[in-house]
Design a protein around this motif. Structure first.
Motif, mmCIF file in Angstrom:
data_model
loop_
_atom_site.group_PDB
_atom_site.id
_atom_site.type_symbol
_atom_site.label_atom_id
_atom_site.label_comp_id
_atom_site.label_asym_id
_atom_site.label_seq_id
_atom_site.Cartn_x
_atom_site.Cartn_y
_atom_site.Cartn_z
ATOM 1 N N HIS A 1 38.138 38.126 -13.679
ATOM 2 C CA HIS A 1 37.213 39.099 -14.261
ATOM 3 C C HIS A 1 36.451 38.463 -15.417
ATOM 4 O O HIS A 1 36.964 37.554 -16.085
ATOM 5 C CB HIS A 1 37.970 40.336 -14.767
ATOM 6 N N ASN B 1 28.638 29.435 -8.351
ATOM 7 C CA ASN B 1 28.805 29.799 -6.951
ATOM 8 C C ASN B 1 27.635 29.246 -6.144
ATOM 9 O O ASN B 1 27.022 29.922 -5.331
ATOM 10 C CB ASN B 1 28.909 31.319 -6.793
ATOM 11 N N ARG C 1 35.241 31.214 -5.385
ATOM 12 C CA ARG C 1 35.064 32.474 -4.665
ATOM 13 C C ARG C 1 36.399 33.176 -4.424
ATOM 14 O O ARG C 1 36.464 34.413 -4.401
ATOM 15 C CB ARG C 1 34.356 32.210 -3.339
ATOM 16 N N GLY D 1 35.342 36.009 -6.394
ATOM 17 C CA GLY D 1 34.582 36.697 -5.359
ATOM 18 C C GLY D 1 33.271 35.983 -5.063
ATOM 19 O O GLY D 1 32.838 35.088 -5.809
ATOM 20 N N ASP D 2 32.650 36.398 -3.978
ATOM 21 C CA ASP D 2 31.402 35.762 -3.551
ATOM 22 C C ASP D 2 30.214 36.476 -4.184
ATOM 23 O O ASP D 2 29.461 37.194 -3.544
ATOM 24 C CB ASP D 2 31.293 35.797 -2.023
ATOM 25 N N SER D 3 30.053 36.243 -5.472
ATOM 26 C CA SER D 3 28.946 36.867 -6.202
ATOM 27 C C SER D 3 28.375 35.853 -7.178
ATOM 28 O O SER D 3 29.092 34.963 -7.635
ATOM 29 C CB SER D 3 29.419 38.114 -6.969
ATOM 30 N N PRO D 4 27.080 35.937 -7.512
ATOM 31 C CA PRO D 4 26.470 34.970 -8.431
ATOM 32 C C PRO D 4 26.989 35.128 -9.851
ATOM 33 O O PRO D 4 27.672 36.101 -10.188
ATOM 34 C CB PRO D 4 24.976 35.295 -8.342
ATOM 35 N N SER E 1 23.860 39.091 -12.402
ATOM 36 C CA SER E 1 23.168 39.967 -11.455
ATOM 37 C C SER E 1 21.695 39.601 -11.351
ATOM 38 O O SER E 1 20.980 39.539 -12.345
ATOM 39 C CB SER E 1 23.298 41.434 -11.907
ATOM 40 N N THR F 1 20.723 39.715 -17.252
ATOM 41 C CA THR F 1 20.734 40.825 -16.296
ATOM 42 C C THR F 1 19.776 41.924 -16.725
ATOM 43 O O THR F 1 19.042 42.493 -15.908
ATOM 44 C CB THR F 1 22.164 41.383 -16.159
ATOM 45 N N SER G 1 19.730 33.790 -6.151
ATOM 46 C CA SER G 1 18.993 34.945 -5.636
ATOM 47 C C SER G 1 19.252 35.182 -4.157
ATOM 48 O O SER G 1 19.236 36.323 -3.691
ATOM 49 C CB SER G 1 17.487 34.753 -5.863
#
Length: 608
Positions: A75, A200, A237, A241-244, A247, A325, A420
């Motif tokens: 986190h 990532n 990941r 997790g699979d996130s940039p 945001s 963000t 992106s």
């Protein structure tokens, strides 16, 4: 040649299809895994440090139990705006100062290489030391950067992660006694893994390592670096997790007319990129030369000043991804955006310039986003029907600013593209990034990374041999045998001196034996070819057109060779460091070639 331990192991096991490429691939896998977990660990330590410095950021506090620390794995740490109102104002100034003091002591007594943003040190190790990095550097860099960022210092985590990953690669290479070429490749593997795990972005990690760290797109290095980058991304990941990293909105291009607007954005980013780099190193000079405090105290002063800025503009606290963000999603007022461009530059230069430990990659992203956001509001006002939202320009400008500061446009393009995940951004992104690099490199020779090396007399573009030659001094190659003649000697005596001494150059001295000029054999031949030779011509008359350029014993061979090439001569007088009139000897082009041969031999010995 020495065989690596791993190669010998494969040989003993008689693995079918064994080749020299297999061991380095196995080591690259190990580097990727360890660097991936190292990146995860580093990000976790940053969160723990932030919680220790600002216990108000942890719900329920940190004294009840240690569950809060375990729960932070996977986190992100809360942004400052989530706990800013809970923190007393003096904490905002005091905590960065305490962190700066701890970091200053750690770096001063532990590893000086951990100071600053880290990437130049990795580049230097690749260029001059064959990729050898001290093992303790990675450990100290991890803790020092985590404290700097966790306490509120305005710096990025990418530079430290690159240095940590590179240190892991270097340590593994040294342990297995790989060749110098493989050693550099493993350092590149670690750097790629660090970038890939942070953003990532596995492709950007590979290109960063090859474009910035190695400066080589060879196939032999490409495969191991790809393997490391992929494994590090997979580990990242698995945990996050699979996130940039932050945001990113869906990109939109309202009209193809915008392709005529983005070049202007590229020019602006290029200009401000140069400004950022100049201010950063001016800040370093200021703290090194003007601040009369012990070196380990200076980071505390810079961090305290950064804390004063955070009081008014908390958005510049630490990495500041939450502010990106907001800009991307058009949630920040243009007045604040404009202010944060200057404030972030100042906060970062105070943190890094004073001797703190952290990267400049994330600050470049931050500054670029603010530039693009402000530019987006402006073009929206001027051309409301044909322009996208300010967030779209902010996204493109992040890449353009990174390209302008790092001189790595391919890395910048790919990292924003991977963040992106939108192919529609490619055209404006390529346009802005390339123009930004052209503008920045035209105005200033070095990037934010190479400028630090240039200030140390290291030019990566010259190659390994030339940089090694910078370590050779004139005094070790000069000849103390020189041919002199009085400045008022007649031409007949000059001609006779050339004939009897078999010299290419004669050095003119006065009655006090001070050097006043020189004559080459070509000068005499030119005089003799003239129809009317003046019998009363003196030595100083022949030398009148020759620019007297000399070298001193403390100068390096590389600089001496540069002087020879600029003048078109094959020999230079060597004069005293304290008085350039006192002739000590000469340096010939053959001496320079001897130094070059030694540089090449030294490099070949290291590569075996």
């Amino acid at each position: 040649m020495k065989s690596s331990r791993l190669a010998y192991l494969f040989y003993k096991l008689k693995v079918p299809g064994f080749s020299d490429h297999l061991p380095i691939m196995v080591l690259a896998m190990a580097v990727g895994v360890l660097a991936g977990f190292g990146a995860v660990l580093f990000r976790w330590i940053i969160k723990v440090m932030q919680s220790i410095f600002y216990p108000q950021s942890v719900e329920g506090g940190i004294t009840e139990n240690l569950d809060w620390a375990w729960n932070m794995i996977g986190h992100e740490a809360p942004g400052i705006m989530e706990f800013y109102d809970k923190v007393p104002w003096y904490f905002i100034v005091m905590m960065p100062a305490i962190g700066g003091l701890i970091v200053g002591v750690m770096i001063y007594f532990g590893a000086r290489e951990a100071k600053g943003h880290g990437v130049p040190e990795v580049m230097e190790s690749v260029a001059l030391r064959g990729g050898v990095i001290k093992t303790r550097v990675g450990f100290i860099k991890t803790i020092a950067s985590a404290i700097t960022i966790g306490s509120g210092g305005s710096a990025g985590q990418e530079g430290p992660i690159v240095q940590i990953g590179a240190s892991i690669g270097s340590t593994i290479g040294q342990w297995f006694r790989v060749s110098q070429v493989q050693q550099r490749t493993l350092v590149g593997c670690g750097a790629a893994a660090g970038i890939a795990a942070t953003f990532n972005a596995p492709i950007a990690g590979v290109i960063f390592a090859m474009e910035v760290i190695l400066g080589d797109f060879g196939v032999a290095s490409f495969s191991p670096i790809v393997v490391s980058s992929v494994l590090a991304t997979a580990i990242s990941r698995m945990v996050f997790g699979d996130s940039p990293a932050f945001s990113v909105p869906v990109y939109e291009m309202v009209s193809y007319w915008e392709l005529g607007i983005y070049p202007v954005l590229g020019i602006i980013c290029g200009l401000l990129a140069v400004g950022f780099v100049v201010v950063l190193y001016k800040s370093e000079d200021f703290f090194e030369q003007q601040v009369k405090l012990p070196e380990y105290i200076k980071p505390m002063l810079g961090a305290a000043l950064t804390g004063l800025l955070i009081l008014e503009w908390p958005q510049v606290f630490a990495v500041g991804y939450e502010s990106l963000t907001e800009v991307f999603h058009n949630q920040m007022h243009v007045e604040m955006i404009l202010a944060l461009i200057a404030v972030k530059i100042l906060a970062t230069t105070l943190t890094i310039g004073s001797g703190g430990s952290g990267g400049v990659f994330a600050p470049s992203l931050f500054i670029g986003a603010m530039i693009g956001g402000a530019f987006g509001y402006m073009v929206n006002y001027m051309f409301p029907g044909i322009t996208a939202s300010p967030g779209a320009y902010a996204l493109v400008a992040t890449g353009a600013m990174v390209a302008g500061t790092t001189f790595a446009p391919i890395t910048a393009i790919l990292i924003i593209f991977e963040l992106s995940g939108d192919y529609k951004i490619i055209l404006p992104l390529m346009t802005a990034c390339i123009i930004s690099v052209i503008v920045a490199s035209t105005i200033k020779k070095g990037s934010v990374y190479t400028t630090k090396l240039l200030r140390r007399g290291i030019d990566i573009a010259d190659g390994v041999e030339q940089n090694i030659m910078r370590g050779f001094k004139v005094k070790n190659f000069m000849s103390k045998t020189m041919n002199t003649i009085m400045f008022d000697a007649p031409i007949g005596e000059v001609i006779k001196a050339f004939e009897t001494k078999q010299a290419s150059y004669l050095y003119l001295v006065d009655n006090d034996s001070h050097l006043v000029g020189y004559i080459s054999y070509r000068d005499v031949r030119r005089i003799l070819d003239e129809e009317n030779v003046v019998p009363l011509l003196l030595a100083e008359d022949i030398a009148i057109d020759n620019e007297l350029v000399s070298v001193s014993p403390s100068e390096n061979i590389h600089d001496a060779r540069t002087k020879m090439n600029q003048l078109g001569v094959t020999e230079l007088p060597v004069v005293s460091d304290s008085d350039n009139r006192i002739l000590l000897g000469k340096l010939k082009d053959t001496h320079v070639l001897d130094a070059y041969d030694k540089a090449v031999l030294r490099m070949e010995i290291k590569s075996t």
